[in-house]
Design a protein around this motif. Structure first.
Motif, mmCIF file in Angstrom:
data_model
loop_
_atom_site.group_PDB
_atom_site.id
_atom_site.type_symbol
_atom_site.label_atom_id
_atom_site.label_comp_id
_atom_site.label_asym_id
_atom_site.label_seq_id
_atom_site.Cartn_x
_atom_site.Cartn_y
_atom_site.Cartn_z
ATOM 1 N N PHE B 93 15.491 -1.187 -3.701
ATOM 2 C CA PHE B 93 15.512 -2.045 -4.878
ATOM 3 C C PHE B 93 16.476 -3.218 -4.656
ATOM 4 C CE2 PHE B 93 16.997 -3.244 -9.063
ATOM 5 C CZ PHE B 93 15.948 -3.030 -9.932
ATOM 6 N N ALA B 94 17.683 -2.919 -4.167
ATOM 7 C CA ALA B 94 18.686 -3.960 -3.949
ATOM 8 C C ALA B 94 18.234 -4.950 -2.883
ATOM 9 C CB ALA B 94 20.018 -3.318 -3.548
ATOM 10 N N VAL B 95 17.719 -4.436 -1.763
ATOM 11 C CA VAL B 95 17.287 -5.311 -0.671
ATOM 12 C C VAL B 95 16.180 -6.248 -1.143
ATOM 13 C CG1 VAL B 95 16.227 -5.416 1.625
ATOM 14 C CG2 VAL B 95 17.909 -3.647 1.116
ATOM 15 N N LEU B 120 6.072 -6.381 0.298
ATOM 16 C CA LEU B 120 5.919 -5.981 1.703
ATOM 17 C C LEU B 120 7.207 -5.372 2.237
ATOM 18 C CD1 LEU B 120 3.849 -8.793 3.478
ATOM 19 C CD2 LEU B 120 3.354 -6.335 3.358
ATOM 20 N N ALA B 121 8.331 -5.996 1.884
ATOM 21 C CA ALA B 121 9.620 -5.459 2.340
ATOM 22 C C ALA B 121 9.811 -4.043 1.808
ATOM 23 C CB ALA B 121 10.751 -6.369 1.876
ATOM 24 N N GLY B 122 9.460 -3.831 0.535
ATOM 25 C CA GLY B 122 9.575 -2.487 -0.050
ATOM 26 C C GLY B 122 8.691 -1.494 0.683
ATOM 27 N N ALA B 123 7.441 -1.919 0.959
ATOM 28 C CA ALA B 123 6.509 -1.042 1.675
ATOM 29 C C ALA B 123 7.059 -0.683 3.049
ATOM 30 C CB ALA B 123 5.152 -1.725 1.803
ATOM 31 N N ALA B 124 7.634 -1.690 3.732
ATOM 32 C CA ALA B 124 8.131 -1.468 5.090
ATOM 33 C C ALA B 124 9.290 -0.476 5.093
ATOM 34 C CB ALA B 124 8.558 -2.797 5.703
ATOM 35 N N MET B 125 10.198 -0.646 4.142
ATOM 36 C CA MET B 125 11.357 0.257 4.114
ATOM 37 C C MET B 125 10.937 1.685 3.746
ATOM 38 S SD MET B 125 14.466 -2.084 2.576
ATOM 39 C CE MET B 125 13.517 -3.177 1.536
ATOM 40 N N GLY B 126 10.019 1.791 2.792
ATOM 41 C CA GLY B 126 9.513 3.117 2.440
ATOM 42 C C GLY B 126 8.822 3.768 3.617
ATOM 43 N N ALA B 127 7.972 2.988 4.293
ATOM 44 C CA ALA B 127 7.241 3.524 5.443
ATOM 45 C C ALA B 127 8.193 3.957 6.546
ATOM 46 C CB ALA B 127 6.254 2.487 5.968
ATOM 47 N N LEU B 128 9.279 3.182 6.715
ATOM 48 C CA LEU B 128 10.262 3.541 7.743
ATOM 49 C C LEU B 128 10.898 4.901 7.419
ATOM 50 C CD1 LEU B 128 11.713 2.618 10.325
ATOM 51 C CD2 LEU B 128 13.455 1.561 8.869
ATOM 52 N N LYS B 224 0.563 11.353 8.337
ATOM 53 C CA LYS B 224 0.091 10.041 7.902
ATOM 54 C C LYS B 224 0.165 9.936 6.375
ATOM 55 C CE LYS B 224 -4.217 7.963 8.166
ATOM 56 N NZ LYS B 224 -5.557 7.971 8.785
ATOM 57 N N SER B 225 -0.280 10.997 5.699
ATOM 58 C CA SER B 225 -0.259 10.971 4.234
ATOM 59 C C SER B 225 1.164 10.785 3.724
ATOM 60 C CB SER B 225 -0.835 12.267 3.676
ATOM 61 O OG SER B 225 -2.127 12.493 4.182
ATOM 62 N N ARG B 226 2.081 11.557 4.303
ATOM 63 C CA ARG B 226 3.471 11.465 3.847
ATOM 64 C C ARG B 226 4.005 10.048 3.968
ATOM 65 N NH1 ARG B 226 6.172 15.609 2.288
ATOM 66 N NH2 ARG B 226 5.815 17.706 3.068
ATOM 67 N N ILE B 227 3.696 9.391 5.087
ATOM 68 C CA ILE B 227 4.178 8.020 5.281
ATOM 69 C C ILE B 227 3.646 7.116 4.170
ATOM 70 C CG2 ILE B 227 4.104 6.014 6.820
ATOM 71 C CD1 ILE B 227 4.066 8.027 9.167
ATOM 72 N N TYR B 228 2.388 7.322 3.794
ATOM 73 C CA TYR B 228 1.822 6.516 2.707
ATOM 74 C C TYR B 228 2.557 6.742 1.390
ATOM 75 C CZ TYR B 228 -2.270 4.824 5.287
ATOM 76 O OH TYR B 228 -3.088 4.187 6.150
ATOM 77 N N LEU B 232 4.348 3.932 -0.801
ATOM 78 C CA LEU B 232 4.068 3.656 -2.216
ATOM 79 C C LEU B 232 5.366 3.662 -3.016
ATOM 80 C CD1 LEU B 232 1.961 3.231 -4.461
ATOM 81 C CD2 LEU B 232 1.870 5.707 -4.722
ATOM 82 N N GLY B 233 6.244 4.620 -2.711
ATOM 83 C CA GLY B 233 7.548 4.666 -3.386
ATOM 84 C C GLY B 233 8.317 3.377 -3.161
ATOM 85 N N GLY B 234 8.254 2.854 -1.926
ATOM 86 C CA GLY B 234 8.932 1.601 -1.600
ATOM 87 C C GLY B 234 8.330 0.423 -2.360
ATOM 88 N N VAL B 235 7.007 0.378 -2.439
ATOM 89 C CA VAL B 235 6.330 -0.726 -3.137
ATOM 90 C C VAL B 235 6.699 -0.723 -4.615
ATOM 91 C CG1 VAL B 235 4.080 -1.583 -3.901
ATOM 92 C CG2 VAL B 235 4.391 -0.866 -1.536
ATOM 93 N N LEU B 236 6.742 0.465 -5.214
ATOM 94 C CA LEU B 236 7.046 0.531 -6.642
ATOM 95 C C LEU B 236 8.523 0.233 -6.900
ATOM 96 C CD1 LEU B 236 4.714 3.389 -7.879
ATOM 97 C CD2 LEU B 236 4.398 0.919 -7.915
ATOM 98 N N ALA B 237 9.404 0.615 -5.969
ATOM 99 C CA ALA B 237 10.811 0.223 -6.089
ATOM 100 C C ALA B 237 10.904 -1.296 -6.021
ATOM 101 C CB ALA B 237 11.641 0.870 -4.981
ATOM 102 N N ALA B 238 10.115 -1.906 -5.153
ATOM 103 C CA ALA B 238 10.107 -3.363 -5.010
ATOM 104 C C ALA B 238 9.601 -4.022 -6.288
ATOM 105 C CB ALA B 238 9.243 -3.768 -3.815
#
Lengths: 259, 330
Positions: B93-95, B120-128, B224-228, B232-238
C-alpha cells in the motif's frame, strides 16, 4: 509372474523402487493388472502398499521403475499424468476436501467451464451442467445424496467414500486405484462401498485395491499380491488361496513357493 | 445400496434441494446471518447510547471509513481462504501510494497511466511474495513479514527528498467524499465475490485452503494458483492505496501502517477462517463494518483511540475463538 491366460496386462509395472535417502520403502516391485479384474494389494503396515500406488500414480516420484499401459511405456510423473492416462485414484484420507460441496469435490481440478464468453475469459464454471452430470451418475450408481451443494464434511464416512468412488467412475477411463476404501467404515457401510467397488468393473474399469480385510480379498477380488518389507512376496489367484495362507504370506510365516 | 439410500435421505433430506439457486442462496444466508445480526445489534447499541450517532451522516462516514480498508481486505480474504497469509499488504500500500504520487507529481503522467502503474506495481509485489513462498517453502508468515519491512524500506527510499502532493483534480475525484470510494468498494467486493464463487481459479482457493494435498492430487496447479491469489491481494492493496492518496491529496511512505492487521481482523470478524477453506468477501464487508461501527460508535461516546484498540483486539480473539470452536472434528 508371467501374464496369465496369455492375456496382455492393461497395466504393467516393472522394478518399481522408492528410496527415501538410505531407507528403502519399496524395492523392485513388479505389478500386472489385467483388463477387468480386481487386484488386491495386501501387506502389513509399512509393507509399502501405499508407497507402491503413490509411485504408480505419480503422487510421489519413484526412484526407479517403468510403467507400461497396453504394452506401451508411459511416463507418469504427476497425478495429472496418471489422470490423463485414464487412471483414477482414491487416496486414503485424501479423497475429498471437507470444505467443498459434493459438486465441487467431484469436479475438483476438472471443472466444467461454461461454453460462452464468460467461460473463455474468466474460467466461469458451469454449475448446472456439473450438477446434472452428478445427479445422473448418482442415480446410475444408486447413491442417493440430494444435497450435492452441501460441504463434504456434512456427510457420513460411507457417503463420502461413495462420492470418491463415483468420481473414479466419472473420470476413470481405464483403471481405478483404491487405497483402503473401507478403512474407518462400519460393517454396513463397508459392504455398500465394496458393492460399489464391484460395480466399477461393470463400468469398464480395472481395479487395484489396497485392503487389510481378508474377507474383502476373498469375496471381491480376482487376484492378490502380497507385499512384505517393501518387496513383492507373492502373487496368487484368489481362488487358489485361503485366508490363513494369505496371513502367512503377509507375516512371512509361510514362504511363497510359486513366485 | 438401498441401505445407503435410506441413511442419506433420512439424514440429509431436503426435498426442495434440486440444486436450485434458492437452496444455494438459503445455504449462503444461513452462513452469514450471524455476523449480519451482530452488525445490526452493535449498530443499535450505539444508536441507543448516543444521540449524534443516529444521523445519516454517521452511517455514511462508517461506510466511507470502511471502504478503503475493505477493498484491501477483499484481497486478504482471498489469500486467507487459500490458506495463505500476506502481512506485507500494508507496505505494498505504501509503495504504491508513493509510486503513484511520483508518477503524478513529478512526471505529470496522465491519471490513467499513473493508476495503471500503481496497480501493476501492486500485482508485481504480491506475485513476488507468492513466488518466493511457493518455491522456497518458507512459511507465508516469514516471507510476508520480510516483505512488510522490505517494501516499507523501498517506499521510504522512493519518497525521500520528494514532495508528493497537489495532484490533478481528476485524480482527486476518485477518493473524495463517501460516495465514490463506497461504490468502488462494492464494485471490488462484487467482482472478488464472483471470482471466488463462479470461476475455476476462485474455487481452487477454497480447495487449496481446505486441503492442499487433496487439491494437488486432484490435479490443481497449487503453486501457480497461489501466486495468483497473492497477486490479487497486491492489486487490491494498490487499489486501496490509490484511493487513499487521492483522498488525502498527498502520498507518504508512512501510510498503510498496520493496515494488514486491520484487514485480517475484519476478515476474521466476518467469519472467514484463518485456517483456510472457508469464507467470502460478503462476510469481510460485514466484518469491516462491524469494526468501523465500533470505532466510530466508541468515539461518539468519548472513548479514546487506545481503548478502541483494546476493544478491537478483544473482538478479534473472540472471533477466532468462535472460528476454532465451530470447526467440526478439530
Amino acid at each position: 509372474m508371467a501374464s496369465q491366460d496369455g492375456k496382455k496386462p492393461i497395466l504393467r509395472a516393472r522394478g518399481v523402487s522408492k528410496h527415501y535417502g538410505g531407507v528403502v520403502a519399496l524395492e523392485t516391485v513388479d505389478l500386472d493388472l489385467h483388463e477387468g479384474e480386481v487386484l488386491a494389494v495386501v501387506g502389513d503396515n509399512g509393507a509399502g502398499k501405499s508407497t507402491l500406488i503413490k509411485a504408480l500414480t505419480g503422487a510421489i516420484p519413484k526412484t526407479s521403475g517403468t510403467i507400461e499401459m497396453d504394452g506401451h511405456e508411459v511416463q507418469i510423473n504427476s497425478p495429472t499424468d496418471a489422470k490423463a492416462a485414464g487412471i483414477e485414484t482414491v487416496y486414503q484420507d485424501l479423497a475429498l476436501v471437507n470444505e467443498l460441496s459434493i459438486t465441487k469435490n467431484m469436479f475438483l481440478g476438472r471443472e466444467l467451464i461454461r461454453n460462452d464468453i464468460l467461460g473463455r475469459l474468466f474460467g466461469t464454471l458451469d454449475f448446472p451442467k456439473m450438477d446434472a452430470e452428478i445427479r445422473a451418475l448418482f442415480q446410475k450408481l444408486d447413491i442417493r445424496i440430494a444435497d450435492i451443494y452441501r460441504e463434504a464434511e456434512a456427510f457420513s464416512g460411507g457417503q463420502r467414500q461413495a462420492v470418491a468412488l463415483a468420481k473414479t467412475v466419472m473420470f476413470g477411463k481405464r483403471i481405478a486405484i483404491l487405497d483402503e476404501p473401507t478403512a474407518a467404515l462400519g460393517v454396513r457401510e463397508s459392504k455398500m462401498a465394496m458393492d460399489l467397488v464391484r460395480s466399477l468393473k461393470d463400468h469398464g474399469l480395472s481395479v487395484i485395491m489396497i485392503t487389510h480385510n481378508m474377507q474383502h480379498v476373498m469375496n471381491y477380488c480376482d487376484r492378490v499380491m502380497v507385499l512384505r518389507l517393501g518387496r513383492l512376496a507373492a502373487v496368487r489367484d484368489v481362488k487358489d488361496v485361503d485366508g490363513d495362507t494369505l496371513v502367512g504370506l503377509i507375516t512371512g510365516a509361510s514362504e511363497d513357493k510359486a513366485a | 445400496m438401498t441401505d445407503m439410500t435410506q441413511n442419506s435421505s433420512t439424514q440429509f433430506s431436503t426435498p426442495s434441494a434440486d440444486g436450485s439457486s434458492f437452496a444455494v442462496l438459503k445455504h449462503q444466508f444461513l452462513q452469514i446471518w450471524q455476523v449480519l445480526a451482530a452488525l445490526v445489534l452493535i449498530y443499535l447499541v450505539f444508536f441507543t447510547l448516543s444521540e449524534p450517532f443516529r444521523s445519516l451522516d454517521t452511517l455514511l462516514s462508517i461506510f466511507g471509513q470502511a471502504s478503503i480498508l475493505a477493498i484491501l481486505a477483499c484481497g486478504t480474504t482471498v489469500v486467507l481462504i487459500s490458506g495463505g497469509l500476506d502481512l506485507s499488504v500494508g507496505s505494498i500500500f505504501a509503495v504504491v501510494g508513493v509510486i503513484v504520487g511520483i508518477a503524478l507529481a513529478e512526471y505529470q503522467l496522465p491519471v490513467v497511466v499513473a493508476v495503471l502503474i500503481g496497480l501493476l506495481a501492486g500485482a508485481a509485489m504480491g506475485a513476488l511474495n507468492g513466488t518466493i513462498q511457493v518455491f522456497t517453502k518458507v512459511p507465508a508468515f516469514i516471507v510476508t513479514l520480510g516483505g512488510l519491512t522490505a517494501y516499507k524500506g523501498i517506499a521510504e527510499i522512493l519518497a525521500s527528498g520528494r514532495d508528493l502532493s497537489r495532484f490533478p483534480d481528476s485524480f482527486q475525484m476518485l477518493g473524495s467524499g463517501y460516495l465514490v470510494p463506497m461504490l468502488i468498494m462494492f464494485g471490488v467486493a462484487l467482482v472478488t465475490g464472483l471470482f471466488l464463487t463462479k470461476t475455476q481459479l476462485g474455487n481452487h482457493a477454497f480447495a487449496i485452503g481446505g486441503n492442499e494435498e487433496v487439491a494437488r492430487l486432484s490435479g490443481v496447479n497449487v503453486r501457480k494458483s497461489r501466486i495468483y491469489y497473492y497477486m490479487l491481494g497486491g492489486v487490491l492493496a494498490a487499489t486501496a492505496a490509490i484511493l487513499e492518496v487521492s483522498k488525502l491529496n498527498f502520498a507518504m511512505p508512512a501510510r498503510g501502517q498496520s493496515y494488514e492487521l486491520f484487514a485480517i481482523a475484519a476478515v476474521v470478524i466476518g467469519g472467514t477462517s484463518l485456517f483456510g477453506g472457508r469464507g467470502g468477501v460478503g462476510k469481510t464487508l460485514i466484518g469491516m463494518l462491524i469494526m468501523q461501527t465500533i470505532i466510530v460508535g466508541l468515539s461518539y461516546l468519548g472513548v479514546g483511540t487506545s481503548v478502541q484498540r483494546i476493544a478491537i483486539g478483544i473482538i478479534i480473539i473472540v472471533a477466532v475463538y468462535w472460528d476454532v470452536w465451530r470447526r467440526p472434528s478439530r
